[in-house]
Design a protein around this motif. Structure first.
Motif, short mmCIF file in Angstrom:
data_model
loop_
_atom_site.label_atom_id
_atom_site.label_comp_id
_atom_site.label_asym_id
_atom_site.label_seq_id
_atom_site.Cartn_x
_atom_site.Cartn_y
_atom_site.Cartn_z
N ARG A 138 2.22 1.62 -3.49
CA ARG A 138 1.19 1.99 -4.46
C ARG A 138 0.79 3.46 -4.32
O ARG A 138 0.53 4.13 -5.33
CB ARG A 138 -0.03 1.09 -4.25
N ASN A 139 0.74 3.94 -3.08
CA ASN A 139 0.33 5.32 -2.84
C ASN A 139 1.49 6.31 -2.85
O ASN A 139 1.30 7.48 -2.53
CB ASN A 139 -0.40 5.42 -1.51
N GLY A 167 0.81 -1.21 0.00
CA GLY A 167 0.00 0.00 0.00
C GLY A 167 0.84 1.26 0.00
O GLY A 167 0.53 2.24 -0.70
N GLN A 186 4.13 6.47 -0.83
CA GLN A 186 4.41 6.94 0.53
C GLN A 186 5.60 6.20 1.15
O GLN A 186 5.66 6.01 2.37
CB GLN A 186 3.17 6.75 1.42
N SER A 212 0.77 -3.10 -9.66
CA SER A 212 -0.59 -2.57 -9.66
C SER A 212 -1.29 -2.81 -10.99
O SER A 212 -2.50 -2.76 -11.08
CB SER A 212 -0.58 -1.07 -9.35
#
Length: 416
Positions: free
Chosen positions: A380-381, A377, A383, A410
């Motif tokens: 993907r973001n 996550g 961060q 992704s």
């Protein structure tokens, strides 16, 4: 010229809506029909219990079976290679049966002898113990008077307990012996079929693995199938490394306890050592669980040696926790002490003794899944800088048992 409308976003939205509705219905059914679901699971578990026993037995014997197979393939001539699998399976099952037989032959006679000793010598041993206490505190009049009064109260209480609790319980046990025998026969039947199923599991383990791999790649894309296989390999390393390592560690602790008990002269040395070794399989709480009945067994015969035994168990568990255990287990789970305690309490409360044993590796697997999902996550973001800040603040934990896998692409996700 008008372009055709893109239908994919609408199709994905429609599927997402249907999925949310279906999930809500499933959760509603789960919460409001939980008793029925539990009964169904219990019924299915009871039917498949022999295969569950067989799977557990085969999983525990698999490392031994693989080791024998490797040795036979290395030293046997090529013309005998076709019989290697059968010999390895037979040897591993025979080894497991011999270990169980030896444990029963060691435990049952000692247990019967201890029960007989407790029932016949309890009053005399209590008298000797109280006499020793009164001699030890003879100079303290208040304690001396308290011990005398307590002894009379304890003797009356014990006699009343035998008359009002033990004897009625024995009558209930005798009256229900038929049901108990039936339950024992059912368990023995399941174990016997489980041993037969374990033979099949061991002899066909390579074929089952190959078939499962083919089925996995037939359902999922190669990228996701590879990730699932990596996670299955991690689960196998975690459970196998922890459980097999814990069994070896507990066997060593039991042998060391027996050697010291024989040298020092602790009573019921064999039974006490078996209790300490078996309960040591339970992480964290095992030493305390085993020390209580073992100390009581010694207390019946010699109160002074019981005190020495408590000190010895403390030293032995420190040796196990700081030297023997880390050498054998290493960092197989990667969990902190807090999560180890949390997992033992959680799964022990759910599944009892079995949950206390498998709770740590099971929670380690769940923890690894959450960790990998969080890494995916963050990647993907965009961060990943927050991960760097976290590592700078708390350090990057060394987790060789769970190497960080690359985040899933992704582009393989249907929603993107």
């Amino acid at each position: 010229m008008d372009k055709k409308p893109h239908l994919k976003p609408y199709i994905y939205g429609m599927l997402a809506g249907f999925g949310a509705i279906g999930l809500s219905i499933a959760l509603f059914f789960l919460f409001y029909r939980f008793n029925g679901l539990q009964k169904g699971i219990s019924l299915l578990t009871g039917i498949l219990m022999p295969f569950i026993y067989g799977g557990v037995i085969a999983y525990l014997l698999r490392p031994f079976c693989n080791r024998i197979e490797d040795l036979l393939n290395r030293y046997l001539p090529a013309r005998y290679r076709k019989t290697v699998d059968g010999i390895a399976v037979a040897a591993s099952v025979l080894f497991g049966l011999l270990v169980v037989y030896a444990l029963f032959m060691l435990i049952i006679p000692q247990l019967i002898n201890s029960i007989i000793t407790l029932s016949t010598n309890f009053q005399s041993q209590l008298d000797l113990f109280m006499a020793w206490l009164t001699r030890f505190f003879a100079d303290n009049e208040a304690v001396y008077r308290f011990l005398n009064d307590s002894y009379d109260t304890l003797r009356d209480t014990f006699t009343s307990w035998l008359r009002t609790s033990v004897m009625p319980s024995i009558r209930q046990i005798v009256s229900g012996v038929g049901v108990s025998v039936l339950n024992v026969l059912v368990v023995l039947k399941n174990v016997l079929i489980g041993v037969i199923a374990a033979v099949y599991f061991l002899s066909t383990r390579k074929r089952f693995a190959a078939q499962s791999k083919l089925l996995l790649y037939s359902i999922f894309r190669p990228h996701w199938a590879d990730l699932i296989l990596e996670e299955i390999a991690y689960i196998d390393r975690t459970f196998g490394g922890f459980i097999i390592g814990k069994i070896v560690d507990s066997a060593i602790i039991g042998v060391l306890c027996y050697i010291v008990c024989v040298i020092v002269g602790f009573p019921s040395a064999l039974l006490v050592s078996v209790i300490i070794g078996v309960t040591n399989v339970i992480p964290f709480f095992g030493p305390f669980i085993g020390a209580v009945p073992a100390t009581l067994l010694i207390l019946i015969t010699d109160p002074i040696k019981a005190l020495w035994f408590v000190g010895f168990i403390f030293i032995l568990q420190q040796l196990d926790g700081n030297v023997i255990g880390p050498k054998i287990l290493g960092n197989t789970t990667g969990l902190s002490s807090f999560w180890v305690l949390f997992s033992i309490l959680l799964f022990g409360g759910l599944w009892g003794f079995v949950g206390m044993i498998v709770g740590v590796p099971l929670f380690a697997v769940l923890y690894d899944l959450v960790r990998k999902f969080a890494l995916w996550g963050l990647n993907r973001n965009g961060q990943n800088d927050k991960l760097k800040v976290y590592h700078d603040a708390f350090g990057n934990p060394d987790d060789p048992a769970a190497p960080e896998s690359p985040a899933p692409d992704s582009s393989d996700h249907p929603a993107t």
